[in-house]
Design a protein around this motif. Structure first.
Motif, PDB file in Angstrom:
ATOM      1  N   ASN A 157       6.066  15.882  -6.452  1.00  0.00           N
ATOM      2  CA  ASN A 157       5.797  14.606  -5.824  1.00  0.00           C
ATOM      3  C   ASN A 157       6.693  13.912  -6.275  1.00  0.00           C
ATOM      4  OD1 ASN A 157       3.079  16.065  -5.571  1.00  0.00           O
ATOM      5  ND2 ASN A 157       2.583  14.182  -4.542  1.00  0.00           N
ATOM      6  N   HIS A 158       7.411  12.795  -5.316  1.00  0.00           N
ATOM      7  CA  HIS A 158       8.507  11.732  -5.666  1.00  0.00           C
ATOM      8  C   HIS A 158       7.940  10.491  -4.880  1.00  0.00           C
ATOM      9  CE1 HIS A 158      11.054  15.194  -6.723  1.00  0.00           C
ATOM     10  NE2 HIS A 158      10.677  16.077  -5.625  1.00  0.00           N
ATOM     11  N   LEU A 159       8.371   9.456  -5.653  1.00  0.00           N
ATOM     12  CA  LEU A 159       8.067   8.308  -5.102  1.00  0.00           C
ATOM     13  C   LEU A 159       9.284   7.745  -3.995  1.00  0.00           C
ATOM     14  CD1 LEU A 159       5.831   5.710  -5.143  1.00  0.00           C
ATOM     15  CD2 LEU A 159       7.242   4.623  -6.874  1.00  0.00           C
ATOM     16  N   VAL A 160       9.065   7.570  -2.947  1.00  0.00           N
ATOM     17  CA  VAL A 160      10.315   7.352  -2.090  1.00  0.00           C
ATOM     18  C   VAL A 160      10.066   6.227  -1.278  1.00  0.00           C
ATOM     19  CG1 VAL A 160      10.991   9.794  -2.356  1.00  0.00           C
ATOM     20  CG2 VAL A 160       9.715   8.834  -0.124  1.00  0.00           C
ATOM     21  N   MET A 161      11.103   5.734  -0.582  1.00  0.00           N
ATOM     22  CA  MET A 161      10.870   4.802   0.572  1.00  0.00           C
ATOM     23  C   MET A 161      12.135   5.191   1.654  1.00  0.00           C
ATOM     24  SD  MET A 161      10.898   1.016  -1.293  1.00  0.00           S
ATOM     25  CE  MET A 161      10.053   0.268   0.459  1.00  0.00           C
ATOM     26  N   ILE A 162      11.669   4.881   2.857  1.00  0.00           N
ATOM     27  CA  ILE A 162      12.753   5.361   3.920  1.00  0.00           C
ATOM     28  C   ILE A 162      13.995   4.205   3.839  1.00  0.00           C
ATOM     29  CG2 ILE A 162      12.846   5.526   6.523  1.00  0.00           C
ATOM     30  CD1 ILE A 162       9.855   5.753   6.688  1.00  0.00           C
ATOM     31  N   LYS A 163      15.075   4.980   3.679  1.00  0.00           N
ATOM     32  CA  LYS A 163      16.180   4.238   3.636  1.00  0.00           C
ATOM     33  C   LYS A 163      16.912   4.198   5.123  1.00  0.00           C
ATOM     34  CE  LYS A 163      19.572   2.073   1.347  1.00  0.00           C
ATOM     35  NZ  LYS A 163      19.343   0.895   0.595  1.00  0.00           N
ATOM     36  N   GLU A 164      16.990   5.149   5.649  1.00  0.00           N
ATOM     37  CA  GLU A 164      17.608   4.993   6.993  1.00  0.00           C
ATOM     38  C   GLU A 164      16.969   6.023   7.975  1.00  0.00           C
ATOM     39  OE1 GLU A 164      22.108   5.047   9.132  1.00  0.00           O
ATOM     40  OE2 GLU A 164      21.801   5.261   6.882  1.00  0.00           O
ATOM     41  N   MET A 165      17.019   5.572   9.366  1.00  0.00           N
ATOM     42  CA  MET A 165      16.061   6.289  10.267  1.00  0.00           C
ATOM     43  C   MET A 165      17.533   6.569  11.396  1.00  0.00           C
ATOM     44  SD  MET A 165      12.335   5.520  10.758  1.00  0.00           S
ATOM     45  CE  MET A 165      12.626   3.678  11.116  1.00  0.00           C
ATOM     46  N   GLN A 166      17.612   7.774  12.097  1.00  0.00           N
ATOM     47  CA  GLN A 166      18.351   7.846  13.159  1.00  0.00           C
ATOM     48  C   GLN A 166      17.664   8.170  14.306  1.00  0.00           C
ATOM     49  OE1 GLN A 166      21.146  11.361  12.760  1.00  0.00           O
ATOM     50  NE2 GLN A 166      21.834  11.327  15.100  1.00  0.00           N
ATOM     51  N   LYS A 167      17.700   7.480  15.467  1.00  0.00           N
ATOM     52  CA  LYS A 167      17.109   7.515  16.511  1.00  0.00           C
ATOM     53  C   LYS A 167      18.181   7.717  17.686  1.00  0.00           C
ATOM     54  CE  LYS A 167      13.042   4.705  15.369  1.00  0.00           C
ATOM     55  NZ  LYS A 167      12.196   3.491  15.678  1.00  0.00           N
ATOM     56  N   VAL A 174       7.461   1.209   4.316  1.00  0.00           N
ATOM     57  CA  VAL A 174       6.187   1.681   3.483  1.00  0.00           C
ATOM     58  C   VAL A 174       6.795   2.657   2.268  1.00  0.00           C
ATOM     59  CG1 VAL A 174       6.332   3.706   4.755  1.00  0.00           C
ATOM     60  CG2 VAL A 174       4.180   3.244   3.568  1.00  0.00           C
ATOM     61  N   LEU A 175       5.883   2.458   1.138  1.00  0.00           N
ATOM     62  CA  LEU A 175       5.906   3.091  -0.075  1.00  0.00           C
ATOM     63  C   LEU A 175       5.397   4.448  -0.055  1.00  0.00           C
ATOM     64  CD1 LEU A 175       7.468   2.929  -2.922  1.00  0.00           C
ATOM     65  CD2 LEU A 175       5.255   1.970  -3.565  1.00  0.00           C
ATOM     66  N   LEU A 176       6.030   5.656  -0.203  1.00  0.00           N
ATOM     67  CA  LEU A 176       5.410   6.936   0.037  1.00  0.00           C
ATOM     68  C   LEU A 176       5.452   7.739  -1.139  1.00  0.00           C
ATOM     69  CD1 LEU A 176       7.424   7.603   3.452  1.00  0.00           C
ATOM     70  CD2 LEU A 176       4.989   7.181   3.253  1.00  0.00           C
ATOM     71  N   ASP A 177       4.290   8.504  -1.327  1.00  0.00           N
ATOM     72  CA  ASP A 177       4.110   9.559  -2.427  1.00  0.00           C
ATOM     73  C   ASP A 177       4.597  10.638  -1.595  1.00  0.00           C
ATOM     74  OD1 ASP A 177       3.383  11.286  -4.131  1.00  0.00           O
ATOM     75  OD2 ASP A 177       1.354  10.864  -4.177  1.00  0.00           O
ATOM     76  N   MET A 231       0.822  -1.213  -0.002  1.00  0.00           N
ATOM     77  CA  MET A 231      -0.086   0.226  -0.045  1.00  0.00           C
ATOM     78  C   MET A 231       0.999   1.279   0.041  1.00  0.00           C
ATOM     79  SD  MET A 231      -3.131   1.090   2.755  1.00  0.00           S
ATOM     80  CE  MET A 231      -4.065   2.587   2.628  1.00  0.00           C
ATOM     81  N   GLU A 232       0.407   2.467  -0.476  1.00  0.00           N
ATOM     82  CA  GLU A 232       1.210   3.570  -0.778  1.00  0.00           C
ATOM     83  C   GLU A 232       0.335   4.607  -0.051  1.00  0.00           C
ATOM     84  OE1 GLU A 232       2.422   4.198  -4.878  1.00  0.00           O
ATOM     85  OE2 GLU A 232       1.806   6.591  -4.580  1.00  0.00           O
ATOM     86  N   TYR A 233       1.472   5.379   0.476  1.00  0.00           N
ATOM     87  CA  TYR A 233       0.858   6.553   1.799  1.00  0.00           C
ATOM     88  C   TYR A 233       1.183   7.824   1.202  1.00  0.00           C
ATOM     89  CZ  TYR A 233      -0.551   2.903   4.957  1.00  0.00           C
ATOM     90  OH  TYR A 233      -1.136   1.789   5.620  1.00  0.00           O
ATOM     91  N   LYS A 234       0.611   8.749   1.579  1.00  0.00           N
ATOM     92  CA  LYS A 234       0.999  10.237   1.037  1.00  0.00           C
ATOM     93  C   LYS A 234       1.737  10.834   2.433  1.00  0.00           C
ATOM     94  CE  LYS A 234      -2.715  10.676  -2.326  1.00  0.00           C
ATOM     95  NZ  LYS A 234      -1.750  10.960  -3.361  1.00  0.00           N
ATOM     96  N   LEU A 235       2.544  11.623   2.085  1.00  0.00           N
ATOM     97  CA  LEU A 235       3.375  12.300   3.130  1.00  0.00           C
ATOM     98  C   LEU A 235       4.099  13.862   2.702  1.00  0.00           C
ATOM     99  CD1 LEU A 235       4.587  12.126   6.029  1.00  0.00           C
ATOM    100  CD2 LEU A 235       6.632  11.526   4.987  1.00  0.00           C
ATOM    101  N   LYS A 236       3.763  14.486   3.352  1.00  0.00           N
ATOM    102  CA  LYS A 236       4.133  15.941   3.100  1.00  0.00           C
ATOM    103  C   LYS A 236       5.444  16.410   3.556  1.00  0.00           C
ATOM    104  CE  LYS A 236      -0.399  18.135   1.905  1.00  0.00           C
ATOM    105  NZ  LYS A 236      -1.254  19.274   2.175  1.00  0.00           N
ATOM    106  N   ALA A 237       6.356  16.966   3.095  1.00  0.00           N
ATOM    107  CA  ALA A 237       7.615  17.447   3.495  1.00  0.00           C
ATOM    108  C   ALA A 237       7.830  19.126   2.921  1.00  0.00           C
ATOM    109  CB  ALA A 237       8.644  16.565   3.002  1.00  0.00           C
ATOM    110  N   MET A 238       8.433  19.648   3.969  1.00  0.00           N
ATOM    111  CA  MET A 238       8.883  21.003   3.670  1.00  0.00           C
ATOM    112  C   MET A 238      10.534  20.971   3.083  1.00  0.00           C
ATOM    113  SD  MET A 238       6.096  22.721   3.812  1.00  0.00           S
ATOM    114  CE  MET A 238       6.541  24.440   3.855  1.00  0.00           C
ATOM    115  N   LYS A 239      10.782  21.777   1.982  1.00  0.00           N
ATOM    116  CA  LYS A 239      12.120  21.989   1.654  1.00  0.00           C
ATOM    117  C   LYS A 239      12.835  23.052   2.920  1.00  0.00           C
ATOM    118  CE  LYS A 239      15.459  23.092  -1.881  1.00  0.00           C
ATOM    119  NZ  LYS A 239      15.604  23.332  -3.328  1.00  0.00           N
ATOM    120  N   ARG A 240      14.091  22.790   3.230  1.00  0.00           N
ATOM    121  CA  ARG A 240      14.608  23.646   4.153  1.00  0.00           C
ATOM    122  C   ARG A 240      15.985  24.049   3.582  1.00  0.00           C
ATOM    123  NH1 ARG A 240      18.166  20.208   7.979  1.00  0.00           N
ATOM    124  NH2 ARG A 240      18.151  18.488   7.242  1.00  0.00           N
TER     125      ARG A 240
END
Length: 222
Positions: A74-84, A60-63, A1-10
């Motif tokens: 809009n870009h089709l992306v996946m999470i490659k790495e997370m820093q916690k 998850v596959l993200l729009d 399933m594909e999910y939508k996510l918004k991001a702001m350029k910084r």
């Protein structure tokens, strides 16, 4: 399933800017891949937590809609790495990888257990020793599994399960070495010794993390 996510350029980067973003309830991020320059972004923490809480989890596959002033791409992306944070498990930074539906990607997939409640070895008093929590796979973005299972129902005390024992869909190729051990069912005495060693290691890690809690110097991206 594909999910939508918004991001702001910084435009602002560095540790100081990252701390300010987190204080606003945002998570610093970078998007890269497919021949383009890395793009610095922020995503809302609540939005990111909702995505990670989905069935697909981190795979998850993200729009991803990137907003830059009045421009939206809009870009089709996946999470490659997370820093916690090493102790608080707080999400500090995310790397997004641009992907194409018809091009294979390499991703890390978590390992889950089957048959744990009725495992022969655990019922006999044995304890699990985990050595490997995830494996690297190659497949199309739309076919990345949320997890891969290993069955320990018939595992007795002294038995182990390796990467070769994983249940893997035909569309997925495992890149991790097949002989790498995922877990072992330890005898009670060995499990107790292992628990003491892990407790000592955790205490040492906590001491190191506490020493690093002081505010870092400005400059440099996290």
């Amino acid at each position: 399933m594909e999910y939508k996510l918004k991001a702001m350029k910084r435009e602002e980067t560095g540790k100081g800017a990252a701390r300010k973003a987190r204080a606003r309830g945002e998570i610093p991020a970078v998007m890269y891949g497919r021949g383009s320059e890395p793009t610095s972004l922020t995503v809302m923490k609540d939005d990111m937590n909702e995505v990670l809480g989905s069935k697909a989890g981190a795979n998850v596959l993200l729009d991803l809609q990137v907003i830059d002033g009045k421009q939206k791409d809009n870009h089709l992306v996946m999470i490659k790495e997370m820093q916690k944070h090493p102790l608080k498990e707080k999400l500090l930074h995310v790397d997004f990888l641009k992907v194409a539906r018809d091009t294979k990607v390499t991703m890390k997939v978590p390992i889950a257990l089957k048959g744990e409640e009725d495992s022969v070895g655990l019922k006999a008093g044995g304890a699990l020793q985990h050595n490997l929590w995830e494996v690297e796979v190659e497949c199309l973005p739309t076919e990345v599994p949320d997890r891969l299972y290993v069955d320990i129902l018939e595992a007795a005390i002294g038995d182990h399960r390796s990467v070769a024992d994983l249940e893997v869909p035909e569309s997925v190729t495992i890149l991790t070495e097949p002989d790498d051990v995922i877990l072992t069912i330890l005898a009670p005495r060995l499990a107790e010794e292992e628990g003491v060693a892990e407790e000592e290691a955790a205490e040492a890690k906590e001491e190191v993390a506490s020493a690093e809690e002081a505010p870092p110097a400005e400059g440099g991206e996290e």
